[in-house]
Design an enzyme around this catalytic site. Structure first.
Site, PDB file in Angstrom:
ATOM      1  N   LYS A   1      -3.110   2.991  -9.900  1.00  0.00           N
ATOM      2  CA  LYS A   1      -1.999   3.376  -9.026  1.00  0.00           C
ATOM      3  C   LYS A   1      -0.668   2.872  -9.598  1.00  0.00           C
ATOM      4  O   LYS A   1      -0.560   1.720 -10.021  1.00  0.00           O
ATOM      5  CB  LYS A   1      -2.234   2.816  -7.611  1.00  0.00           C
ATOM      6  CG  LYS A   1      -1.200   3.292  -6.610  1.00  0.00           C
ATOM      7  CD  LYS A   1      -1.693   3.151  -5.180  1.00  0.00           C
ATOM      8  CE  LYS A   1      -0.631   3.580  -4.183  1.00  0.00           C
ATOM      9  NZ  LYS A   1      -0.193   4.976  -4.384  1.00  0.00           N
TER      10      LYS A   1
ATOM     11  N   HIS B   1      -6.080  -0.634  -3.442  1.00  0.00           N
ATOM     12  CA  HIS B   1      -6.212   0.630  -4.174  1.00  0.00           C
ATOM     13  C   HIS B   1      -6.828   0.409  -5.551  1.00  0.00           C
ATOM     14  O   HIS B   1      -6.840  -0.707  -6.076  1.00  0.00           O
ATOM     15  CB  HIS B   1      -4.843   1.298  -4.349  1.00  0.00           C
ATOM     16  CG  HIS B   1      -4.370   2.012  -3.121  1.00  0.00           C
ATOM     17  ND1 HIS B   1      -3.728   1.367  -2.097  1.00  0.00           N
ATOM     18  CD2 HIS B   1      -4.458   3.320  -2.755  1.00  0.00           C
ATOM     19  CE1 HIS B   1      -3.432   2.239  -1.145  1.00  0.00           C
ATOM     20  NE2 HIS B   1      -3.865   3.427  -1.513  1.00  0.00           N
TER      21      HIS B   1
END
Ligand code: NAI
Ligand SMILES: O=C(O)C1=N[C@H](C(=O)O)C[C@H](O)C1
Length: 266
Positions: free
Chosen positions: A159, A155
């Site tokens: 995040k 990701h």
């Protein structure tokens, strides 16, 4: 046609902005209010870069629920505030569609009990992208034949939660169909703590965070003389929006908490 009246929490976020556009472009949906950390009393249209939507912004979710009539709350915020919003929505009889990740098993159990007590639907979806749901389903299928598996989720570096909701959900789905197993050598030792990643029921989960990434996951299976890799990539956040639409439509017709869109789509 009666429109579905939606309150959106987190409208200025990466997902929230896409959701504003989705709601605006869907004839059957109406954005009736938004919940944000700031901008109390302003309208969505007052915010820079936002479309011309006349929905008021509240910083206090209870005040929002008391002031505005709505059918559904879409929550795209943070784990801490998302669970508070979901609970409050259920208490006010508003059906939550939650994309926010990072909820614990205890949170899910508490929210399920509340949804059933109130007799209203709630959908908590760790991933709204159809391809990601298929990746999870295919992984569960494959796990019946390969009992050695490792999950690598990748990701963007903004995040907050690790592992990702999708990574965790994938491990949960796999553990439903395979016997608990400790993978790797029985005498394996981590020379550097964390080298083998996190484990869920013996399944190793590795989280990569890098600028430039959006949301990606590989599920690696290994067997004698063969391997299988199942990979999904979200290249933008619009990839999640058809799932948000589906969840808003579905949550009206259920009376319990559903965790995972794989339980909604055929
Ligand atoms: N289920 C899915 O398919 C997907 C889920 N996500 C999850 O959605 C959540 C949001 O992700 P992003 O949009 O990337 O994050 P983001 O950081 O861009 O947006 C979060 C927003 O929440 C707002 N917020 C924080 N505290 C708040 C409060 N007290 N009241 C109202 N708003 C508040 C922030 O101001 C921010 O605008 C994360 O938990 C992420 O893991 C992200 C992508 C897809
Ligand atoms: O934070 C994100 O970006 C994403 N979060 C969800 C998750 O934790 O699985 C869904 C998707 O991977 C994007």
């Amino acid at each position: 046609m009666k429109k579905t009246r939606i309150i959106l929490a987190g409208p200025r976020g990466r997902m929230g902005k896409e959701a504003v556009t989705l709601i605006q472009e869907t004839e059957a949906f109406e954005l009736v209010a938004a919940v944000d950390r700031i901008h109390e009393g302003k309208l969505i249209s007052d915010l820079e870069g936002m479309p011309n939507v006349q929905a008021p912004i509240f910083t206090d979710i209870e005040k929002c629920f008391q002031t505005v009539e709505a059918d559904v709350l879409v929550d795209l915020t943070t784990p801490e505030i998302g669970r508070v919003h979901t609970k409050k929505a259920l208490e006010y009889g508003i059906r939550p569609v939650v994309g926010t990740t990072g909820f614990s098993e205890a949170d899910l159990a508490e929210l399920k009990e509340l949804a059933e007590e109130k007799g209203i639907g709630c959908i908590i979806a760790p991933n709204f992208a159809i391809g990601a749901i298929l990746m999870m389903k295919f992984s569960q299928m494959a796990a019946k034949y390969f009992d050695d598996v490792e999950i690598i989720e990748l990701h963007h570096d903004q995040k907050l939660d690790a592992p990702s909701g999708t990574g965790l959900k994938t491990a949960e789905l796999i553990s439903e169909v395979r016997e608990t197993k400790k993978q790797g050598h029985s005498e394996e030792k981590e020379i550097l703590a964390g080298a083998r990643g996190a484990t869920y029921d013996g399944i190793h989960l590795h989280s990569v965070r890098l600028p430039g990434l959006i949301a990606h996951q590989e599920v690696l299976f290994g067997g004698f003389g063969q391997g299988l890799k199942i990979r999904h990539d979200s290249y933008n956040r619009a990839s999640f929006m058809s799932g948000v639409k589906l969840a808003v439509e579905a949550v009206i017709n259920i009376d319990t908490l559903v965790y995972g869109l794989e339980n909604i789509i055929e």
